[in-house]
Write a protein that holds these residues in place. Structure first.
Motif, mmCIF file in Angstrom:
data_model
loop_
_atom_site.group_PDB
_atom_site.id
_atom_site.type_symbol
_atom_site.label_atom_id
_atom_site.label_comp_id
_atom_site.label_asym_id
_atom_site.label_seq_id
_atom_site.Cartn_x
_atom_site.Cartn_y
_atom_site.Cartn_z
ATOM 1 N N GLY A 128 64.166 26.790 1.211
ATOM 2 C CA GLY A 128 63.103 27.762 0.570
ATOM 3 C C GLY A 128 63.416 28.315 -0.613
ATOM 4 N N GLY A 129 62.850 29.325 -0.699
ATOM 5 C CA GLY A 129 62.863 30.220 -1.978
ATOM 6 C C GLY A 129 61.982 29.965 -3.243
ATOM 7 N N GLY A 130 61.116 28.769 -2.950
ATOM 8 C CA GLY A 130 59.994 28.459 -3.725
ATOM 9 C C GLY A 130 58.762 29.459 -3.732
ATOM 10 N N ALA A 131 58.004 29.706 -4.643
ATOM 11 C CA ALA A 131 56.634 30.291 -4.579
ATOM 12 C C ALA A 131 55.725 29.505 -3.752
ATOM 13 N N GLN A 132 54.927 30.184 -2.940
ATOM 14 C CA GLN A 132 53.684 29.802 -2.113
ATOM 15 C C GLN A 132 52.502 30.511 -2.226
ATOM 16 N N PHE A 133 51.666 30.032 -2.100
ATOM 17 C CA PHE A 133 50.228 30.716 -2.219
ATOM 18 C C PHE A 133 49.208 30.482 -0.959
ATOM 19 N N GLU A 134 48.510 31.560 -0.859
ATOM 20 C CA GLU A 134 47.694 31.670 0.352
ATOM 21 C C GLU A 134 46.310 32.166 -0.411
ATOM 22 N N PHE A 135 45.368 31.840 0.299
ATOM 23 C CA PHE A 135 43.944 32.373 -0.396
ATOM 24 C C PHE A 135 43.063 33.080 0.925
ATOM 25 N N ASN A 136 42.148 33.988 0.380
ATOM 26 C CA ASN A 136 41.640 35.044 1.642
ATOM 27 C C ASN A 136 40.552 33.969 2.088
ATOM 28 N N GLN A 137 40.290 32.900 2.011
ATOM 29 C CA GLN A 137 39.390 31.958 2.504
ATOM 30 C C GLN A 137 39.709 30.325 2.535
ATOM 31 N N GLN A 138 39.224 29.644 3.233
ATOM 32 C CA GLN A 138 39.637 28.365 3.453
ATOM 33 C C GLN A 138 39.140 27.666 2.066
ATOM 34 N N PRO A 139 40.478 27.106 1.695
ATOM 35 C CA PRO A 139 40.363 26.178 0.577
ATOM 36 C C PRO A 139 39.100 24.971 0.704
ATOM 37 N N GLN A 140 38.397 24.609 -0.474
ATOM 38 C CA GLN A 140 37.075 23.558 -0.290
ATOM 39 C C GLN A 140 37.744 22.535 -0.879
ATOM 40 N N SER A 141 37.371 21.425 -0.775
ATOM 41 C CA SER A 141 38.106 20.163 -1.395
ATOM 42 C C SER A 141 37.690 20.103 -2.855
ATOM 43 N N SER A 142 36.565 20.746 -3.166
ATOM 44 C CA SER A 142 35.947 20.864 -4.605
ATOM 45 C C SER A 142 36.892 21.801 -5.404
ATOM 46 N N TRP A 143 38.120 22.528 -5.034
ATOM 47 C CA TRP A 143 38.931 23.452 -5.494
ATOM 48 C C TRP A 143 40.109 22.486 -6.312
#
Length: 71
Positions: A49-64
């Motif tokens: 581990g130790g790498g930066a990871q990201f989370e969004f406040n909504q479900q990611p859409q395929s268009s993202w």
């Protein structure tokens, strides 16, 4: 050599398998992005581990997801 680089990513992000793709993400303007650090998963054999990871406040859409690259 490229495969070794992504094997290192597997360790850094404590992933169960070596990554096979990379992509950029473009979120809508109102999307909150949370940043954290990947926790070690040594007991599962995934990595340190130790790498930066990201989370969004909504479900990611395929268009993202743009610019997917096969590794």
């Amino acid at each position: 050599m490229l495969r070794a680089k992504f094997s290192t990513s597997q360790n850094k992000f404590a992933l169960p398998e070596t990554p096979t793709h990379y992509t950029n993400i473009q979120t809508p303007a109102n999307t909150q992005v949370f940043r954290g650090i990947a926790k070690e998963q040594v007991q599962e054999g995934w990595g340190n581990g130790g790498g930066a990871q990201f989370e969004f406040n909504q479900q990611p859409q395929s268009s993202w997801f743009v610019g997917e690259i096969d590794l």
